[in-house]
Design a protein around this motif. Sequence first.
Motif, PDB file in Angstrom:
ATOM      1  N   SER A 256      33.310 -13.161  39.115  1.00 48.85           N
ATOM      2  CA  SER A 256      32.064 -12.450  39.427  1.00 48.85           C
ATOM      3  C   SER A 256      32.284 -11.314  40.424  1.00 48.85           C
ATOM      4  CB  SER A 256      31.020 -13.418  39.990  1.00 48.85           C
ATOM      5  OG  SER A 256      31.350 -13.826  41.313  1.00 48.85           O
TER       6      SER A 256
ATOM      7  N   LYS B 177      34.874 -18.977  38.194  1.00 47.10           N
ATOM      8  CA  LYS B 177      33.658 -18.207  37.928  1.00 47.10           C
ATOM      9  C   LYS B 177      33.325 -17.283  39.102  1.00 47.10           C
ATOM     10  CE  LYS B 177      30.121 -19.944  35.893  1.00 47.10           C
ATOM     11  NZ  LYS B 177      28.939 -20.791  35.557  1.00 47.10           N
TER      12      LYS B 177
ATOM     13  N   LYS C  62      27.055 -14.629  47.243  1.00 44.21           N
ATOM     14  CA  LYS C  62      27.989 -15.235  46.282  1.00 44.21           C
ATOM     15  C   LYS C  62      29.029 -16.087  47.017  1.00 44.21           C
ATOM     16  CE  LYS C  62      27.730 -11.671  42.667  1.00 44.21           C
ATOM     17  NZ  LYS C  62      28.515 -10.686  41.868  1.00 44.21           N
TER      18      LYS C  62
END
Length: 388
Positions: A385, A381, A208
């Motif tokens: 997350s 975002k 990520k």
Amino acid sequence: MRGYFHKYHVFSNIFSILAYLLSSFINSTAARMNLSYSIIGAINFVGATSYVVGSLSFGHIGDKFGHKKFIFISTIIFSIFIIISLQFSGIVFLFFLAIVSNLFFGSFYPQIEGLIAKSESSLKIDHSKITMRFNLSWSSGNILGMAFGPFLTVKTPYLIFWYGILLNLISSFIIWRDYNKNGDKIHFIPARKLINEKLIIDFPNIRKYRRAYRLTLFFSGLLYTSILSLFPKVISLSGISLSFTGFIIVFANIAVFFVFIVLGKINIWAGRPKISFLFLLVLPITSVLMFLKMTPVLFVILSFLGGMCYAIPYTFAIFYGLSSQENDQGKQGGFHEATIGMLFGFGPLIGGFFLDIFQNMYGLGIMGIILSIIVTVIQIKFIKSLNL
């Protein structure tokens, strides 16, 4: 500085000088030919596409074949292609030079990154210090290449090509001797200060982090690459001699070097996405300033801030990108350099399109605002997350 840098940092530095000498030669020559912003952007786009191909096709090969062997072979081939490129002229020459040089550098830098990261990790050097010292090595070379590239293009362009030919041939000889002596490892005795604190890395979420900061680097860096490639013509049209434009644009590279030093010393951003996001606000600030009346001083300021728009997310992207538990630094270096290649391609292309539409710096300002919105969405975002 013995114990802090080694010969492969030197190679990173002197090849970065060549990379920016060739890049500024292409853009300055295009400006002298009075090519449109869109054509200049197209040349850079084709070259950057070649860079991406080199990164993705060859970046991982060094992990198995050997980084030093790959560099040895590629430097010899590149010296031959530099000689061949001199047989062309006009726009064809610029396109050919952009393709060949970017194909080389796109495959060269993943090898250097992978070699340094693997060798220094085995010596227990702190990861943040591995990336910081590598970043300082190539960014200091960029300063010299960008500063003198336009000047040499106007005054003595043949020196750029002789430098490239001799650099590649001499480097290939030194690297081959080093390989025969030390194998695919770097012989280096690090100073004690390099083996200190270990920053905590969130490996469960490392993908990520890599995705978010590579995307952020791409979009934020588009403004930086637009400045590097299009400012020679923009500044020269304001009445400043083309041969001196490099001494203004070089402030972008000085900013990159400055950011690497500061973020290398201050690690408050590592593993803290919310703090990292605050550093990224330099992008909207730079974009707003582009709506002011242009002066030589403002060109310098915009160049400097443009460099920060690139260097800040670059620091985050390479830090998490080369943080690996799978011994695949060459592969990750290839992905990182592919990101660089794409932003160096799309930045001039999109920036040239906006400049041709608006016929002034408002075009780059509007482009910057759009990029700022995109980067903000990506970061929000990403942070959500992680449940931070």
